[in-house]
Design an enzyme around this catalytic site. Structure first.
Site, mmCIF file in Angstrom:
data_model
loop_
_atom_site.group_PDB
_atom_site.id
_atom_site.type_symbol
_atom_site.label_atom_id
_atom_site.label_comp_id
_atom_site.label_asym_id
_atom_site.label_seq_id
_atom_site.Cartn_x
_atom_site.Cartn_y
_atom_site.Cartn_z
ATOM 1 N N CYS A 8 0.860 -1.190 0.000
ATOM 2 C CA CYS A 8 0.000 0.000 0.000
ATOM 3 C C CYS A 8 0.892 1.233 0.000
ATOM 4 O O CYS A 8 2.063 1.148 -0.395
ATOM 5 C CB CYS A 8 -0.989 -0.032 1.164
ATOM 6 S SG CYS A 8 -0.236 0.044 2.803
ATOM 7 N N ASN A 11 2.061 1.577 4.478
ATOM 8 C CA ASN A 11 2.367 0.310 5.169
ATOM 9 C C ASN A 11 2.042 0.366 6.666
ATOM 10 O O ASN A 11 2.712 -0.272 7.477
ATOM 11 C CB ASN A 11 3.836 -0.107 4.938
ATOM 12 C CG ASN A 11 4.156 -1.552 5.331
ATOM 13 O OD1 ASN A 11 5.260 -1.855 5.767
ATOM 14 N ND2 ASN A 11 3.211 -2.443 5.185
ATOM 15 N N CYS A 13 -1.673 0.890 7.410
ATOM 16 C CA CYS A 13 -3.114 0.617 7.478
ATOM 17 C C CYS A 13 -3.488 -0.638 6.686
ATOM 18 O O CYS A 13 -3.720 -1.701 7.268
ATOM 19 C CB CYS A 13 -3.919 1.811 6.969
ATOM 20 S SG CYS A 13 -3.663 3.325 7.917
ATOM 21 N N ARG A 14 -3.565 -0.538 5.374
ATOM 22 C CA ARG A 14 -4.121 -1.633 4.573
ATOM 23 C C ARG A 14 -3.216 -2.849 4.432
ATOM 24 O O ARG A 14 -3.641 -3.979 4.701
ATOM 25 C CB ARG A 14 -4.508 -1.107 3.183
ATOM 26 C CG ARG A 14 -5.667 -0.138 3.199
ATOM 27 C CD ARG A 14 -5.780 0.627 1.900
ATOM 28 N NE ARG A 14 -4.650 1.525 1.704
ATOM 29 C CZ ARG A 14 -4.434 2.267 0.630
ATOM 30 N NH1 ARG A 14 -5.295 2.193 -0.379
ATOM 31 N NH2 ARG A 14 -3.392 3.063 0.545
ATOM 32 N N SER A 15 -1.973 -2.634 3.970
ATOM 33 C CA SER A 15 -1.147 -3.823 3.669
ATOM 34 C C SER A 15 -0.724 -4.633 4.904
ATOM 35 O O SER A 15 -0.678 -5.860 4.820
ATOM 36 C CB SER A 15 0.056 -3.470 2.785
ATOM 37 O OG SER A 15 0.954 -2.602 3.425
ATOM 38 N N ASP A 126 -8.401 4.003 0.797
ATOM 39 C CA ASP A 126 -7.419 4.430 1.797
ATOM 40 C C ASP A 126 -8.156 4.930 3.037
ATOM 41 O O ASP A 126 -8.891 5.921 2.958
ATOM 42 C CB ASP A 126 -6.574 5.552 1.172
ATOM 43 C CG ASP A 126 -5.501 6.058 2.109
ATOM 44 O OD1 ASP A 126 -5.537 5.723 3.311
ATOM 45 O OD2 ASP A 126 -4.626 6.801 1.638
HETATM 46 P P1 4NP Z 1 -1.928 2.843 3.998
HETATM 47 O O1 4NP Z 1 -2.614 4.193 4.526
HETATM 48 O O2 4NP Z 1 -1.307 3.174 2.655
HETATM 49 O O3 4NP Z 1 -3.065 1.903 3.898
HETATM 50 O O4 4NP Z 1 -0.892 2.454 5.044
HETATM 51 C C1 4NP Z 1 -1.938 5.404 4.585
HETATM 52 C C2 4NP Z 1 -1.055 5.655 5.606
HETATM 53 C C3 4NP Z 1 -0.410 6.873 5.690
HETATM 54 C C4 4NP Z 1 -0.652 7.839 4.734
HETATM 55 C C5 4NP Z 1 -1.533 7.588 3.695
HETATM 56 C C6 4NP Z 1 -2.167 6.362 3.618
HETATM 57 N N1 4NP Z 1 -0.005 9.105 4.825
HETATM 58 O O5 4NP Z 1 -0.282 9.973 3.975
HETATM 59 O O6 4NP Z 1 0.809 9.312 5.736
#
Ligand code: 4NP
Length: 161
Positions: A8, A11, A13-15, A126
């Site tokens: 993702c 790294n 939240c989703r992955s 997201d």
């Molecule tokens: P992820 O979510 O890609 O599912 O881990 C996010 C985590 C952090 C951010 C964006 C999406 N960020 O902009 O910091």
């Protein structure tokens, strides 16, 4: 051993949740000798951090063990992993660009939702700027998509368990 990398943006939240759900399912199905997984982000925003607290809460709620520190995708990953599984189109595009830049051919890059037989969207939204209900939604999507992904792996990687 078939190696799967969930990817993702951050790294956190989703992955990492995808990795934890995948690992939990292969544990329950006695498939740990066949498949392994890891996760990473395309960005360097959260390197070294634990998963987002909302991700941890969601995993705990569903009894999914989760243990991960955020890391950024690297060149070795592109060669090491048999499956590169992105959460959304932007992640997939970033992976493709990296592969191009490093002159690496990879024939198993997918969006995780490509394995869901019926879905309106091919992306895992997201949840970072959303509330806990967004994490619930992500969990539901991933749980279903990963079940179908495992079916695909069983079929295509010769594991009819
Ligand atoms: P992820 O979510 O890609 O599912 O881990 C996010 C985590 C952090 C951010 C964006 C999406 N960020 O902009 O910091």
């Amino acid at each position: 051993m078939v190696k799967v990398l969930f990817v993702c943006l951050g790294n956190i939240c989703r992955s990492p949740l995808a990795e934890a759900i995948f690992n939990h399912k292969i544990n329950q199905s006695n498939l740990i000798h066949k498949f392994s997984s890891d996760s990473c982000g395309t960005s360097d925003y959260h390197i070294g951090e634990l998963p987002d607290e909302r991700t941890l809460n969601c995993a705990a709620k569903y009894g999914i063990p989760i243990q991960h520190r955020a890391r950024q995708i690297n060149r070795v990953d592109l060669r090491d992993f048999d499956y590169l599984i992105a959460m959304d189109n932007s992640n997939k595009k970033n992976i493709s660009t990296l592969l191009q830049n490093h002159n690496i051919n990879h024939d198993r890059i997918f969006l995780i939702r490509e394995f869901q037989p019926e879905t309106d969207s091919l992306e895992v939204p997201d949840p970072y700027y959303g509330g806990s209900e967004c994490f619930e939604e992500v969990y539901g999507i991933l749980n279903d998509a990963i079940e179908h992904f495992l079916e695909h792996l069983r079929k295509h990687e010769g594991t009819y368990v």
